[in-house]
Motif scaffolding. Sequence first.
Motif: not given
Length: 132
Positions: A60-61, A66-71
Amino acid sequence: MDRLEALVAIAHLRLRLVMIERNPQLLEGTTMQIKRPIELAGLKGRLVRARQTEASIAVTGEGFDAALDGIDEAHAAAGAHVGELERLGADLRQTIEGMTGASNGGPNDGASSSTASGDGGQVITSEPETGA
C-alpha cells in the motif's frame, strides 16, 4: 504416608536442591517441558498475521508513493504550462493592442482614426449625424 516417610521425602528434595545449587551443570543435559500459558498458545498464528499485515502495508505504501509521484509530475507540468499560457496571453494582448492602436497612443476618445487595412468600419464621433 506417615510422618517418617514424609520427613525422608522432604530431606531427599532438600538434598537435591542443594546439589543443584552447588553444581548447576547437572541440569544442562536435561530437557524440561514447560507448559505454555494460554496467551502464548496462538502466538504463531498472530505472528504470521502480523507479517502478512506488514507486507500488505508495504505494498500500500508503494502504491501511495507512486500516486504522489504522479501528482507531483502533473503539478510540475501544469506549472510549466501556466508559464507558457501567460507568455502567449501577453503576446496576444500585445498583438491586439498593436492592431487597435491603443498601446501606440492612438485616439481612444471617440475621434476618428484610420485603420491599417483601409476597409473602414464604423467611426463614432461626438457630433450627431444629420440626414440630408
